[in-house]
Design an enzyme around this catalytic site. Structure first.
Site, mmCIF file in Angstrom:
data_model
loop_
_atom_site.group_PDB
_atom_site.id
_atom_site.type_symbol
_atom_site.label_atom_id
_atom_site.label_comp_id
_atom_site.label_asym_id
_atom_site.label_seq_id
_atom_site.Cartn_x
_atom_site.Cartn_y
_atom_site.Cartn_z
ATOM 1 N N ASP A 13 -18.641 17.959 37.053
ATOM 2 C CA ASP A 13 -19.248 19.698 37.175
ATOM 3 C C ASP A 13 -18.599 20.224 36.028
ATOM 4 O O ASP A 13 -18.007 21.575 36.524
ATOM 5 C CB ASP A 13 -18.685 20.050 38.577
ATOM 6 C CG ASP A 13 -19.352 19.101 39.847
ATOM 7 O OD1 ASP A 13 -20.424 18.728 39.598
ATOM 8 O OD2 ASP A 13 -18.474 18.664 40.706
ATOM 9 N N LYS A 16 -21.892 20.299 32.033
ATOM 10 C CA LYS A 16 -22.440 19.698 30.815
ATOM 11 C C LYS A 16 -23.886 20.020 30.455
ATOM 12 O O LYS A 16 -24.395 19.924 29.425
ATOM 13 C CB LYS A 16 -22.374 18.154 31.043
ATOM 14 C CG LYS A 16 -20.781 17.600 31.375
ATOM 15 C CD LYS A 16 -21.047 16.116 31.526
ATOM 16 C CE LYS A 16 -21.398 15.804 33.034
ATOM 17 N NZ LYS A 16 -20.565 16.297 33.877
ATOM 18 N N GLY A 17 -24.625 20.115 31.866
ATOM 19 C CA GLY A 17 -26.177 20.675 31.804
ATOM 20 C C GLY A 17 -26.282 21.794 30.391
ATOM 21 O O GLY A 17 -27.240 21.626 29.772
ATOM 22 N N GLY A 40 -25.211 16.590 39.641
ATOM 23 C CA GLY A 40 -25.776 17.756 39.891
ATOM 24 C C GLY A 40 -25.519 18.582 38.654
ATOM 25 O O GLY A 40 -24.579 19.021 38.399
ATOM 26 N N HIS A 41 -26.605 18.836 38.091
ATOM 27 C CA HIS A 41 -26.691 19.433 36.778
ATOM 28 C C HIS A 41 -27.333 20.903 37.008
ATOM 29 O O HIS A 41 -28.556 20.650 37.334
ATOM 30 C CB HIS A 41 -27.266 18.644 35.565
ATOM 31 C CG HIS A 41 -26.299 17.456 35.263
ATOM 32 N ND1 HIS A 41 -26.842 16.426 34.441
ATOM 33 C CD2 HIS A 41 -24.983 17.216 35.484
ATOM 34 C CE1 HIS A 41 -25.866 15.528 34.414
ATOM 35 N NE2 HIS A 41 -24.757 16.049 34.922
ATOM 36 N N THR A 42 -26.822 21.869 36.735
ATOM 37 C CA THR A 42 -27.470 23.215 36.935
ATOM 38 C C THR A 42 -27.808 23.827 35.543
ATOM 39 O O THR A 42 -26.994 23.786 34.830
ATOM 40 C CB THR A 42 -26.714 24.204 37.703
ATOM 41 O OG1 THR A 42 -26.572 23.536 39.202
ATOM 42 C CG2 THR A 42 -27.641 25.426 38.088
ATOM 43 N N ARG A 142 -25.219 -9.708 41.535
ATOM 44 C CA ARG A 142 -26.277 -10.371 40.802
ATOM 45 C C ARG A 142 -27.172 -11.234 42.086
ATOM 46 O O ARG A 142 -28.269 -11.598 41.504
ATOM 47 C CB ARG A 142 -25.943 -11.527 40.049
ATOM 48 C CG ARG A 142 -25.179 -10.990 38.750
ATOM 49 C CD ARG A 142 -24.362 -12.049 38.157
ATOM 50 N NE ARG A 142 -23.206 -12.449 39.120
ATOM 51 C CZ ARG A 142 -22.629 -13.422 39.183
ATOM 52 N NH1 ARG A 142 -22.743 -14.419 38.015
ATOM 53 N NH2 ARG A 142 -21.798 -13.864 40.152
ATOM 54 N N GLN A 225 -21.660 12.972 35.972
ATOM 55 C CA GLN A 225 -20.135 12.713 36.359
ATOM 56 C C GLN A 225 -19.014 13.172 35.325
ATOM 57 O O GLN A 225 -19.459 13.498 34.151
ATOM 58 C CB GLN A 225 -19.629 11.607 37.247
ATOM 59 C CG GLN A 225 -20.475 11.381 38.617
ATOM 60 C CD GLN A 225 -21.828 10.853 38.448
ATOM 61 O OE1 GLN A 225 -21.989 9.760 37.771
ATOM 62 N NE2 GLN A 225 -22.874 11.186 39.042
ATOM 63 N N THR A 240 -16.364 7.151 40.769
ATOM 64 C CA THR A 240 -17.848 6.575 40.983
ATOM 65 C C THR A 240 -18.012 5.163 40.638
ATOM 66 O O THR A 240 -16.993 4.572 40.209
ATOM 67 C CB THR A 240 -18.826 7.544 40.451
ATOM 68 O OG1 THR A 240 -20.314 7.463 40.865
ATOM 69 C CG2 THR A 240 -18.905 7.471 38.964
ATOM 70 N N ASP A 337 -14.834 32.745 31.668
ATOM 71 C CA ASP A 337 -15.040 34.037 32.390
ATOM 72 C C ASP A 337 -14.216 33.956 33.819
ATOM 73 O O ASP A 337 -13.815 34.905 34.329
ATOM 74 C CB ASP A 337 -16.260 34.380 32.290
ATOM 75 C CG ASP A 337 -17.226 33.471 32.961
ATOM 76 O OD1 ASP A 337 -17.016 32.309 32.436
ATOM 77 O OD2 ASP A 337 -17.820 33.485 33.990
ATOM 78 N N SER A 417 -17.763 28.708 26.810
ATOM 79 C CA SER A 417 -19.053 29.500 27.476
ATOM 80 C C SER A 417 -18.209 30.480 28.687
ATOM 81 O O SER A 417 -17.358 30.308 29.199
ATOM 82 C CB SER A 417 -19.530 28.042 28.295
ATOM 83 O OG SER A 417 -20.650 28.864 29.291
ATOM 84 N N GLY A 419 -20.342 32.345 30.626
ATOM 85 C CA GLY A 419 -21.283 32.889 31.806
ATOM 86 C C GLY A 419 -22.448 31.643 31.908
ATOM 87 O O GLY A 419 -22.391 30.924 30.790
HETATM 88 P P1 IMP Z 1 -20.494 8.443 44.208
HETATM 89 O O1 IMP Z 1 -20.801 8.669 42.897
HETATM 90 O O2 IMP Z 1 -21.746 9.113 45.415
HETATM 91 O O3 IMP Z 1 -20.192 7.057 44.656
HETATM 92 O O4 IMP Z 1 -19.135 9.077 44.685
HETATM 93 C C1 IMP Z 1 -17.940 8.822 44.356
HETATM 94 C C2 IMP Z 1 -17.088 9.891 43.972
HETATM 95 O O5 IMP Z 1 -17.594 10.772 42.937
HETATM 96 C C3 IMP Z 1 -16.862 11.088 44.923
HETATM 97 O O6 IMP Z 1 -15.515 11.685 44.799
HETATM 98 C C4 IMP Z 1 -18.044 12.270 44.645
HETATM 99 O O7 IMP Z 1 -17.621 13.454 45.138
HETATM 100 C C5 IMP Z 1 -17.707 11.921 43.073
HETATM 101 N N1 IMP Z 1 -19.062 12.582 42.459
HETATM 102 C C6 IMP Z 1 -20.255 11.684 42.421
HETATM 103 N N2 IMP Z 1 -21.052 12.580 41.642
HETATM 104 C C7 IMP Z 1 -20.273 13.642 41.233
HETATM 105 C C8 IMP Z 1 -20.862 14.683 40.291
HETATM 106 O O8 IMP Z 1 -21.857 14.930 39.798
HETATM 107 N N3 IMP Z 1 -19.856 15.535 40.172
HETATM 108 C C9 IMP Z 1 -18.718 15.670 40.576
HETATM 109 N N4 IMP Z 1 -18.259 14.688 41.100
HETATM 110 C C10 IMP Z 1 -19.125 13.581 41.900
#
Ligand code: IMP
Length: 430
Positions: A13, A16-17, A40-42, A142, A225, A240, A337, A417, A419
């Protein structure tokens, strides 16, 4: 050498987007190489806000070919959901999107496996519930993994699912007596329907990218991530299941890392984390505290799950290690900011581990959990940064803060950045 990688150096978060969006005009290919619809990229582009989970953000640019490479795990339902949402918003998606036949497929039993495993209380990781971990487990194991290319072969897919699904049902039952059960033929029919829609996008993306390199095209790699969530180098086990640092580029796309001529490490001016796991600089200072102020000002709520993000001060110890890991050349400092209202700002410059001062990041969660941050305090700037077009337009205290991050990390800050909008970006600050 024509390749750039945009990678997050914290727990995801980092915005990066936005950086990918800013860099796309000088590239012809954009590649997602890890993760899946957990990201989640906004991106605010042309006055509109777009949210991405699985598709590369480069899809907003019609001149680019967007690639979902082999290191990604793909849930076809999420894929179509995102394609349709973007098409409804007027974004053209056709020959400009390619999905690797080697990427692994997420099935509904992966979601159920994750749901049951996350019910484990103390053992829960706090995942996004998108089936990411169980799908990568099957890939590495596998025996049960199914790749995107396999859905183009109906008989083969049916045979595989008829072997795999009964085993999955038994495993799920062993987890919990009321686990959901699945029917191999019904799943196969569903995925063959998906194949009809996805087929036109499926290709050997490794070959596509090597042809692009041979033709002198520029490729932009977009990490999902952050590096502290990297399965090998992050705060294991609270990570992750993929290589979310630049280390994943080679295995996740088939493009050798020596082609990367520019690695941009993206950092927030503070730190956030979603999910469980150690976070030494977390601000647990109550509803009127600085942590909550940062959350509100920075709108720090998860794009995928809506969970409030945990907020804290910038951690130079953690980022020094991830910057090194990803071979970072330069830094993009995001959301500066958000700190504008604060009287003073802290930066973690070391840890105290059981009475000993350390400056190397102990990624093991159980050790990191015992680390107490050692802070340096800088004055805030208490001024609106709006309208700053160059570094020299920033208040002196804001410049000093950014300079301090650069010197602690030993890297130049080239992008700042201030804003969400593209116009609120100070470029080439060197
Ligand atoms: P998973 O990727 O859903 O297996 O989650 C594993 C960990 O990575 C958890 O702590 C999630 O909150 C975190 N996580 C997964 N994707 C993101 C992301 O895009 N941004 C921030 N944290 C993430």
């Amino acid at each position: 050498m024509p390749c750039t990688c945009v990678v997050g150096l914290q727990w995801g978060d980092e915005a990066k987007g936005k950086i990918v969006d800013v860099l796309t005009p000088s590239h012809q290919y954009v590649v997602r190489y890890n993760g899946g619809a957990n990201a989640g990229h906004t991106v605010v582009h042309g006055g509109k806000t777009y949210k991405f989970s699985l598709l590369p953000t480069g899809i907003l640019h019609p001149h680019m070919t967007s690639v979902i490479a082999n290191g990604v795990v793909v849930n076809p339902l999420r894929f179509f959901e995102e394609v349709e949402t973007l098409r409804a918003a007027g974004i053209a998606i056709g020959d400009n999107l390619v999905v690797s036949d080697h990427a692994h497929l997420i099935f509904p039993y992966h979601l159920e496996e994750e749901r049951l495993s996350e019910q484990g209380g103390e053992n829960a990781i706090g995942t996004t519930g998108r089936g990411i971990g169980p799908c990568y487990q099957d890939k590495v194991g596998r025996v049960h993994g199914i790749r995107v290319g396999e859905i183009l072969h109906p008989q083969h897919l049916r045979q595989r699912l008829r072997t795999i699904v009964p085993r999955k049902n038994r495993l799920l039952r062993a987890f919990s007596a009321d686990a959901q059960q699945f029917d191999a033929d019904a799943l196969c029919d569903d995925y063959l329907r998906h194949a009809a829609g996805m087929g036109r996008f499926i290709a050997n993306t490794g070959a596509v990218l090597h042809q692009a390199l041979a033709a002198g095209k520029n490729i932009l790699f977009e990490a999902a991530q952050g590096s502290l969530l990297d399965v090998d180098h992050g705060t294991y086990p609270y990570v992750t299941s993929s290589n979310s640092s630049a280390a994943g580029v080679w295995s996740g796309s088939g493009v050798p890392a020596r082609n990367l001529s520019r690695v941009i490490g993206v950092i927030k001016a503070y730190t956030t984390r979603v999910g469980r796991g150690p976070f030494p600089t977390e601000l647990n200072d109550g509803p009127d505290g600085i942590g909550e102020r940062i959350r509100k000002t920075g709108r720090e709520y998860g794009t995928v799950t809506g969970r409030p993000r945990r907020c804290g001060w910038f951690d130079a110890v953690a980022v020094r290690s991830t910057a090194r890991l990803s071979g970072t050349d330069e830094l993009a400092v995001m959301l500066l900011d958000v700190l504008s209202e604060l009287d003073e700002i802290k930066i973690c410059v070391g840890y105290d581990l059981d009475g000993t001062r350390i400056e190397e990041f102990p990624a093991d969660a159980f050790l990191l959990d015992r680390c107490q941050p050692v802070y340096e305090t800088l004055p805030g700037w208490k001024a609106n940064l709006n309208g700053a077009k160059a570094v020299t337009d920033l208040p002196a205290a804001a410049r000093r803060y950014v300079d301090r991050l650069a010197s602690l990390l030993g890297l130049p800050v080239t992008i700042i950045s201030i804003g969400p909008d593209r116009a609120q970006t100070i470029m080439d600050t060197r």
